[in-house]
Scaffold this active site. Structure first.
Site, PDB file in Angstrom:
ATOM      1  N   ARG A  15       0.846  -1.193   0.000  1.00 16.86           N
ATOM      2  CA  ARG A  15       0.000   0.000   0.000  1.00 16.86           C
ATOM      3  C   ARG A  15       0.884   1.247   0.000  1.00 16.86           C
ATOM      4  O   ARG A  15       1.925   1.272   0.668  1.00 16.86           O
ATOM      5  CB  ARG A  15      -0.912   0.022   1.224  1.00 16.86           C
ATOM      6  N   HIS A  16       0.459   2.258  -0.726  1.00 15.84           N
ATOM      7  CA  HIS A  16       1.208   3.511  -0.736  1.00 15.84           C
ATOM      8  C   HIS A  16       1.284   4.106   0.671  1.00 15.84           C
ATOM      9  O   HIS A  16       0.490   3.797   1.559  1.00 15.84           O
ATOM     10  CB  HIS A  16       0.579   4.510  -1.707  1.00 15.84           C
ATOM     11  N   THR A  28     -10.172   8.656  -0.966  1.00 18.29           N
ATOM     12  CA  THR A  28      -9.308   9.145  -2.037  1.00 18.29           C
ATOM     13  C   THR A  28      -9.259   8.111  -3.141  1.00 18.29           C
ATOM     14  O   THR A  28      -8.570   7.096  -3.022  1.00 18.29           O
ATOM     15  CB  THR A  28      -7.876   9.407  -1.520  1.00 18.29           C
ATOM     16  N   ARG A  72       0.449   8.807  -5.902  1.00 17.82           N
ATOM     17  CA  ARG A  72       0.857   8.289  -4.594  1.00 17.82           C
ATOM     18  C   ARG A  72       1.370   6.855  -4.687  1.00 17.82           C
ATOM     19  O   ARG A  72       2.261   6.460  -3.928  1.00 17.82           O
ATOM     20  CB  ARG A  72      -0.304   8.391  -3.602  1.00 17.82           C
ATOM     21  N   GLU A 100      -7.328   2.705  -7.233  1.00 20.94           N
ATOM     22  CA  GLU A 100      -8.264   2.689  -6.115  1.00 20.94           C
ATOM     23  C   GLU A 100      -9.702   2.698  -6.617  1.00 20.94           C
ATOM     24  O   GLU A 100      -9.991   3.127  -7.739  1.00 20.94           O
ATOM     25  CB  GLU A 100      -8.000   3.894  -5.198  1.00 20.94           C
ATOM     26  N   TRP A 101     -10.606   2.192  -5.788  1.00 17.81           N
ATOM     27  CA  TRP A 101     -12.039   2.215  -6.057  1.00 17.81           C
ATOM     28  C   TRP A 101     -12.438   3.633  -6.463  1.00 17.81           C
ATOM     29  O   TRP A 101     -12.034   4.612  -5.826  1.00 17.81           O
ATOM     30  CB  TRP A 101     -12.775   1.810  -4.794  1.00 17.81           C
ATOM     31  N   TYR A 103     -14.746   6.407  -6.148  1.00 16.24           N
ATOM     32  CA  TYR A 103     -15.760   6.723  -5.152  1.00 16.24           C
ATOM     33  C   TYR A 103     -16.854   7.647  -5.672  1.00 16.24           C
ATOM     34  O   TYR A 103     -17.815   7.940  -4.931  1.00 16.24           O
ATOM     35  CB  TYR A 103     -15.100   7.360  -3.926  1.00 16.24           C
ATOM     36  N   ARG A 182      -7.517  -4.607  -0.310  1.00 20.53           N
ATOM     37  CA  ARG A 182      -8.361  -5.522   0.474  1.00 20.53           C
ATOM     38  C   ARG A 182      -9.343  -6.252  -0.438  1.00 20.53           C
ATOM     39  O   ARG A 182      -9.595  -7.455  -0.257  1.00 20.53           O
ATOM     40  CB  ARG A 182      -9.097  -4.746   1.567  1.00 20.53           C
TER      41      ARG A 182
END
Length: 228
Positions: A15-16, A28, A72, A100-101, A103, A182
């Protein structure tokens, strides 16, 4: 019997490091944001401690690296493995499959802000909002996330399948974000994204996935590794 942990290919997920938004709990996703000084320190410490010949993340054992294209994550990758800081054709892939998801309308909000917003709009009368089940308005659904992660997992298994008994080192590194990693772990062991599996990966954290019995049909979470 051979020690499978010496020869079975692994998927190392990283993970960043900390960002300003992650520090205060803001969701984020697509927003491009840099690491904080603390985040840089987290990754630098991880690199000094865990990366190197004979260590948890041994660059000599890497056959491929997948990196989220968000700043990131790219910064984290370059701090972890400076020898690969320039794009290496055939070795490093920057891909939205592990971004990332998305959002959507919840970008930049905190968890309670999202819940309050939804209740103001008359949602969640019978149960609380759950991103794993409900996804994000104008963002990604759990099905969309599942589809892109499954595509990536299939690629990784195809890369590693010929080397399941140590024919050559075939570790894969994935550098990405907290929630998507995850989700990745759930899909790795063939669990649906909405299935409850309480877990966390801290900013700058590194974890390992692998296979049982040197079999790509038996993906596993490694709860503990013997040190070299």
């Amino acid at each position: 019997m051979s020690d499978q942990y010496d020869i079975t290919p692994r998927v190392i997920i990283a993970r960043h490091g900390q960002t300003d938004w992650a520090r205060v709990g803001r969701f984020t996703g697509t927003t491009d944001i840099e690491l904080t000084q603390k985040g840089i320190g987290q990754i630098s410490t991880a690199a000094a401690t865990l990366v190197g010949a004979g260590k948890l993340l041994d660059p000599r054992r890497l056959t491929h690296i997948y990196v989220s294209p968000r700043t990131r994550a790219v910064e984290t990758f370059k701090l972890l493995l400076p020898q690969y800081s320039d794009f290496v054709p055939g070795k490093v892939t920057f891909t939205e499959d592990i971004a990332e998801w998305d959002y959507g309308n919840y970008e930049g909000l905190k968890d309670m802000e999202i819940r309050n917003l939804r209740k103001m709009r008359g949602l969640d009368g019978e149960r609380e909002w759950n991103i794993w089940t409900d996804g994000c308005e104008d963002g990604e659904s759990s099905q969309q996330v599942t589809e892109r992660l499954d595509k990536l997992i299939l690629q990784i298994k195809e890369i590693q399948k010929p080397y399941m008994r140590g024919e050559k080192p075939a570790d894969v590194l994935v550098v990405a974000h907290g929630l998507i990693l995850r989700a990745f772990a759930k899909r790795w062991i063939n669990w649906s994204i909405d299935r409850d599996l309480p877990m966390e990966i801290q900013p700058g954290g590194i974890a390992v996935l692998s296979y049982k019995d040197n079999d790509t049909n038996k993906p596993t979470l490694n709860l503990g590794l013997a040190l070299p």
